[in-house]
Motif scaffolding. Sequence first.
Motif, PDB file in Angstrom:
ATOM      1  N   THR A 374      10.358   7.562  -4.405  1.00 45.21           N
ATOM      2  CA  THR A 374      10.122   6.676  -3.262  1.00 45.21           C
ATOM      3  C   THR A 374      11.307   5.744  -3.046  1.00 45.21           C
ATOM      4  O   THR A 374      11.744   5.525  -1.909  1.00 45.21           O
ATOM      5  N   THR A 416       6.699  -0.593   4.699  1.00 47.84           N
ATOM      6  CA  THR A 416       5.810  -0.972   3.597  1.00 47.84           C
ATOM      7  C   THR A 416       4.669   0.017   3.446  1.00 47.84           C
ATOM      8  O   THR A 416       4.323   0.422   2.321  1.00 47.84           O
ATOM      9  N   LEU A 417       4.072   0.433   4.557  1.00 44.80           N
ATOM     10  CA  LEU A 417       2.969   1.396   4.493  1.00 44.80           C
ATOM     11  C   LEU A 417       3.446   2.744   3.963  1.00 44.80           C
ATOM     12  O   LEU A 417       2.721   3.411   3.199  1.00 44.80           O
ATOM     13  N   ILE A 419       5.997   3.295   1.879  1.00 44.43           N
ATOM     14  CA  ILE A 419       6.241   3.160   0.442  1.00 44.43           C
ATOM     15  C   ILE A 419       4.923   3.088  -0.322  1.00 44.43           C
ATOM     16  O   ILE A 419       4.745   3.765  -1.350  1.00 44.43           O
ATOM     17  N   PHE A 420       3.992   2.283   0.167  1.00 44.73           N
ATOM     18  CA  PHE A 420       2.694   2.162  -0.501  1.00 44.73           C
ATOM     19  C   PHE A 420       1.959   3.500  -0.505  1.00 44.73           C
ATOM     20  O   PHE A 420       1.373   3.895  -1.520  1.00 44.73           O
ATOM     21  N   LEU A 423       3.508   5.873  -3.113  1.00 41.07           N
ATOM     22  CA  LEU A 423       3.127   5.509  -4.478  1.00 41.07           C
ATOM     23  C   LEU A 423       1.664   5.846  -4.745  1.00 41.07           C
ATOM     24  O   LEU A 423       1.308   6.273  -5.853  1.00 41.07           O
ATOM     25  N   LEU A 424       0.811   5.663  -3.741  1.00 35.37           N
ATOM     26  CA  LEU A 424      -0.604   5.992  -3.916  1.00 35.37           C
ATOM     27  C   LEU A 424      -0.799   7.488  -4.135  1.00 35.37           C
ATOM     28  O   LEU A 424      -1.562   7.908  -5.013  1.00 35.37           O
TER      29      LEU A 424
END
Length: 449
Positions: A374, A416-417, A419-420, A423-424
């Motif tokens: 990421t 941000t969404l 990247i999040f 990772l999720l």
Amino acid sequence: MSRGRGRFERFVARRYLRGTGRRMSALGALRGFGRFVRRPWRPLAGAGTVDERDSRLVTFISSLAVGGVAVGVMALIVVIGVLNGLQESLRDRILSGGPHAHVMELDSGFRMEDWETVLGRVRGDRDVVASSPFVFTEVVLNAGDSYNQSVVLRGIPDDPEGMRIAGLIEHLIVGEPPFGPTESGHPGVVAGRGLARKLGLYQGKLITAVSTQNAPLSAIGFSPALERFEVTGIFQTGLYQYDDELVMVPMAEAQSLLGLGEAVTGIEFDVSDPWEATEVSARIEEALGWPYRVEGWQELNRSLFSALRLEKLGMAVVLVLIVLVASFNIVSTLVMMVADRTREIGILRSMGVSAGSVGRVFTNMGLFIGVVGTTLGAVLGAILAWALTRYEFITLPSDVYFIDRLPISLAPLDVTLIIFGSLLISYLATIYPARKAAALAPVDAIRHE
């Protein structure tokens, strides 16, 4: 105690991922962790035998997983940035090339007789910063040959406020506004750059506008109205629908051509905050009542922005699938490591390491792959977005996308969404391998060959 377990789990996970040329035993992991706690600055050394073939295979699959996540994140950031930039560029050009909203009178044949009263009420709104009457219709242009072009004619007042709302002064690239005397004595006209290229228009050229609006009906049919104009300027907004289809003339000349007398087509206005144009339009429409209709720029271009939002959603779904495919590489990598480290897992369990700690070791491994992929994808995506913005080496057909360059706008929330979400997905990919490792019985794992 929990902090120590967390450090141990991260240490083992890092050694398993880094233990590329050296196969580390469970006892060696414990001893190495002890040395790491006492002297963390010393190089880590594992114990065990060398199995370079298995190590290279695991490293290769791990690299594929990292690369897949990086490519997915990079593509998501760039594509979402392009679609955001496309929306913002279209919005800015629409706002700079026309009014924020306009007032029309329904069931009146596109005529507004009492426009001065309406103009006064519009100017009375607290959020309206500029307003002006206008004339708007379709005519046929002839540039002196056998080719005729249907265009949109817009009549604007002979004052700075009307020209500012129309965006004429800001986008004029050749000549002067169509007001004042001309060499031929005919009224002036300003044409879009695309239309000027198509018809071969230049400053000083005479053209003929033909209108059938309000044309009288005779025994031989309609008698269209004709008016000669002299080209006094050329404008360019960057929007195909303006540059290739629009001409501007003085409002008095447009009224004469269309036989409107003192009537106009409507009232156009700008507001202090373009994003509040819909609310201001609703308030003015309520104040004016029937038969007036007030529409803002968002309503007038609703289909265009809806198509862009749908395209953005579709592209996001497709690109998220890339990250999902990369997550399967994470699953396969961890499953192979579980099979490869079965005996070590059994030894760890027999030495008192809990099943939860073993599972978290592999969860940390998967998260490490996700974080590295990421981060790499976000950095590459930002660099590519910067390069596309800085050098503009990708052009677009303006008749399809309304703009001629590829714009990019990276919204912090979107990044941000992305990247999040990456990772999720990486974390979810570790659930099955981690549970598989935690479920191994110590005795069976030690006997494993």
